[in-house]
Design a protein around this motif. Structure first.
Motif, PDB file in Angstrom:
ATOM      1  N   ILE A   3      -3.436  12.971   3.192  1.00 30.82           N
ATOM      2  CA  ILE A   3      -4.708  13.374   3.794  1.00 30.82           C
ATOM      3  C   ILE A   3      -5.317  12.219   4.591  1.00 30.82           C
ATOM      4  N   ALA A   4      -5.164  11.004   4.061  1.00 36.08           N
ATOM      5  CA  ALA A   4      -5.803   9.842   4.682  1.00 36.08           C
ATOM      6  C   ALA A   4      -4.967   9.252   5.819  1.00 36.08           C
TER       7      ALA A   4
ATOM      8  N   MET B  83       0.829  -1.193   0.000  1.00 38.84           N
ATOM      9  CA  MET B  83       0.000   0.000   0.000  1.00 38.84           C
ATOM     10  C   MET B  83       0.869   1.250   0.000  1.00 38.84           C
TER      11      MET B  83
ATOM     12  N   GLU C 221       2.301   1.716  -3.433  1.00 39.82           N
ATOM     13  CA  GLU C 221       1.319   2.191  -4.408  1.00 39.82           C
ATOM     14  C   GLU C 221       0.920   3.634  -4.120  1.00 39.82           C
ATOM     15  N   LEU C 222       0.798   3.951  -2.836  1.00 37.62           N
ATOM     16  CA  LEU C 222       0.326   5.292  -2.473  1.00 37.62           C
ATOM     17  C   LEU C 222       1.389   6.365  -2.668  1.00 37.62           C
TER      18      LEU C 222
ATOM     19  N   ILE D 239      -0.593  12.814  -2.293  1.00 37.96           N
ATOM     20  CA  ILE D 239      -1.454  13.801  -1.628  1.00 37.96           C
ATOM     21  C   ILE D 239      -2.602  13.084  -0.919  1.00 37.96           C
ATOM     22  N   GLY D 240      -3.220  12.156  -1.643  1.00 37.14           N
ATOM     23  CA  GLY D 240      -4.324  11.387  -1.057  1.00 37.14           C
ATOM     24  C   GLY D 240      -3.872  10.666   0.197  1.00 37.14           C
ATOM     25  N   ALA D 241      -2.709  10.037   0.122  1.00 36.66           N
ATOM     26  CA  ALA D 241      -2.189   9.272   1.252  1.00 36.66           C
ATOM     27  C   ALA D 241      -1.936  10.186   2.446  1.00 36.66           C
TER      28      ALA D 241
ATOM     29  N   THR E 274      -1.414  10.397  -5.774  1.00 37.50           N
ATOM     30  CA  THR E 274      -1.712   9.436  -4.710  1.00 37.50           C
ATOM     31  C   THR E 274      -0.993   9.829  -3.420  1.00 37.50           C
TER      32      THR E 274
ATOM     33  N   ALA F   1      -6.307   8.040   9.197  1.00 38.25           N
ATOM     34  CA  ALA F   1      -7.151   6.846   9.082  1.00 38.25           C
ATOM     35  C   ALA F   1      -6.298   5.577   9.055  1.00 38.25           C
ATOM     36  N   PHE F   2      -5.157   5.642   8.357  1.00 36.52           N
ATOM     37  CA  PHE F   2      -4.259   4.481   8.334  1.00 36.52           C
ATOM     38  C   PHE F   2      -3.757   4.163   9.734  1.00 36.52           C
TER      39      PHE F   2
END
Lengths: 334, 334
Positions: free
Chosen positions: B264-265, B248, B251-252, B260-262, B258, B268-269
């Protein structure tokens, strides 16, 4: 090279089988196929797939189908006219080099053992899927064909798995690990301790015990265990990743901000799922049978059948059956 | 309520043990503690933690420590002056209600069995950590104490695990599953089939076989298996999630978007990792011993020791030892 395919094996059969065959016909022009099943229906599907006039496809009619609900031993003995039994008979008569079915796993195991029979000296055939990790994939053997095993079975599994990883996956000297509940040689169940001692004396690249946490490490090419443990290992990975993705989804949709992050990162999540999807490697070979036997996933679509055909091709070109036979003969001679 | 703690058990001992004890002293005013280990050092640590003058802490001096590198049986027999053996003797003399150690798992198992001894009728004590899922957590028994098991052991594990889930986790009627390589009753290894038959006749809420994919489903409160398989199940989850997070991460971080997405997230991880971290539930109880035995993780920090103390408290208040004794007496009487 000739591949016999049970055209009625799998949830999406015969359509997905025939579409997969069409893809394969297009990809390799040195391959021929025998399809077993209801001839008229197969002809209609070949027509639909645009390969009705191929001279590389032969149909052998079979009037019945063995379902996943049937008791394998009974079904194999009674349904002589089934697509599965007829395809296995073609293998037994050496009229094809490799067999593929997406049908009942139990019926494929039982049928292959009873009809095609084992390579001389092989004690138990074993189901051995190739499974992805973050790095190199590994072969897990046995994965459910033999719930109770003896140390000598595990020794043979190591030979059989190594032959497959060499012949099909191109791994020169496959690193073999023995599943055990401890890293040290002295650790483990009676079965694992006895198998460890045997493997040390076997002509494979034995790297010692493989603990639960090492299975997906990429440190081993062949992971050897009994069929009970192997089945749990395989299915736990499936269930555990579902649980993990469920939690992740919940956490990633818990706030507006994380939702945005998740949306941006979505393609990456898809890749993760794809990487961990062992269907990519075709089906699971049943090793130890006197000829190539590939058990495709029941849910296989046309692409998955194409993968299984690619795998069958490599199995034949890699001389896996011959490699297993010579490895087994070597320990038999000791 | 009195808890005896091996102050020298664990990678961060004695500091983390004593800091955890300080947290517990503050949280519950009906608990007393006995700490075993080098008295002068313990005193200095109590001083440091600001609890030197508590009248709810007693120190019992122990000059040596058993390490994870030592052979358990030998160490238990020879190191009578170790913090572990002295703490277990306090349990054997009924001077404490529950025992905690973050030391060598093998030494805790061997020591508890030899010194504190089993509940009458118990054939084998079993290690039984509570493990999180996306929904309810479950208890996995046995997790490594007994690599080779007989069907009667598994029957007892079901009773012992049910008693713990009732007493400590507050589950009224724990749903028991038997790990097996198939859902049907007729499936499985010889051990699993015989255990299935016994469990059907046992006074527990037996829900049948639990396949690998069901282990983390949240459908079972007590998952029963032999110590070999249980150990693989536990450690596979650890290794598999590492592999998954590795993929992960790769890929992230593969593209700017991705990444940026990672970013922000990310929170949660972190929650996902925390949810799947079984240290949250304290340590693993060793069930079947005549008194509470909690094996804390070797890497426990002060918070993890606080969790283990909370668990010990619930173990005593929940009357787990008594529940196990009566459950075992019931099958013995049959």
């Amino acid at each position: 090279m000739k591949i016999v395919i049970d055209a009625y094996g799998g949830d999406n059969a015969p359509r997905a089988v025939i579409e997969g065959t069409a893809l394969a016909l297009n990809e390799w022009n040195d391959m021929e196929f025998i399809l077993t099943g209801r001839e008229a229906e197969i002809r209609a599907e070949l027509e639909r797939a645009g390969i009705a006039d191929s001279d590389r496809i032969e149909i052998v009619n079979a009037d019945s189908v063995i379902t996943c609900e049937e008791q394998p031993t009974v079904a194999i003995k009674q349904k002589k006219d089934s697509s599965l039994v007829i395809a296995l008979n073609i293998m037994a008569e050496k009229k094809a080099d490799c067999f593929i079915s997406g049908g009942s796993t139990g019926a494929v195991l039982t049928g292959a053992t009873l009809i095609v029979r084992r390579i001389p000296g092989v004690k138990r055939p074993a189901l051995a899927p190739v499974i992805p990790t973050a790095d190199a994939p590994f072969l897990l053997i046995d994965c459910g064909a033999n719930a109770d095993c003896k140390p000598e079975y595990l020794q043979q599994f190591a030979i059989m798995g190594s032959a497959y990883m060499q012949g099909v996956m191109g791994v020169e000297s496959p690193r073999v690990g023995l599943v055990n509940n401890g890293a040290e040689e002295s650790k483990g169940s009676e079965l694992a301790k006895a198998a460890h001692a045997l493997l040390k004396e076997t002509n494979v690249n034995f790297k010692g015990n493989c603990e639960g946490r090492d299975i997906f490490s990429g440190d081993f090419d062949v992971v050897v265990t009994d069929g009970f443990t192997g089945n749990i290992i395989l299915k736990e990975a499936e269930g555990f990743s579902s649980a993990l993705f469920k939690i992740m989804k919940r956490e990633l949709t818990s706030s507006f901000i994380t939702k945005i992050g998740a949306a941006i990162a979505k393609p990456a999540f898809k890749s993760v799922k794809k990487i961990m999807d062992y269907k990519e490697y075709g089906g699971a070979p049943l090793l130890g049978i006197n000829g190539g036997i590939i058990k495709a996933h029941g849910s296989s679509d046309s692409k998955a059948f194409l993968s299984a055909i690619r795998q069958a091709r490599k199995y034949v070109l890699g001389g896996v059956t011959e490699k297993i036979a010579s490895g087994i003969a070597q320990i038999e001679a000791q």
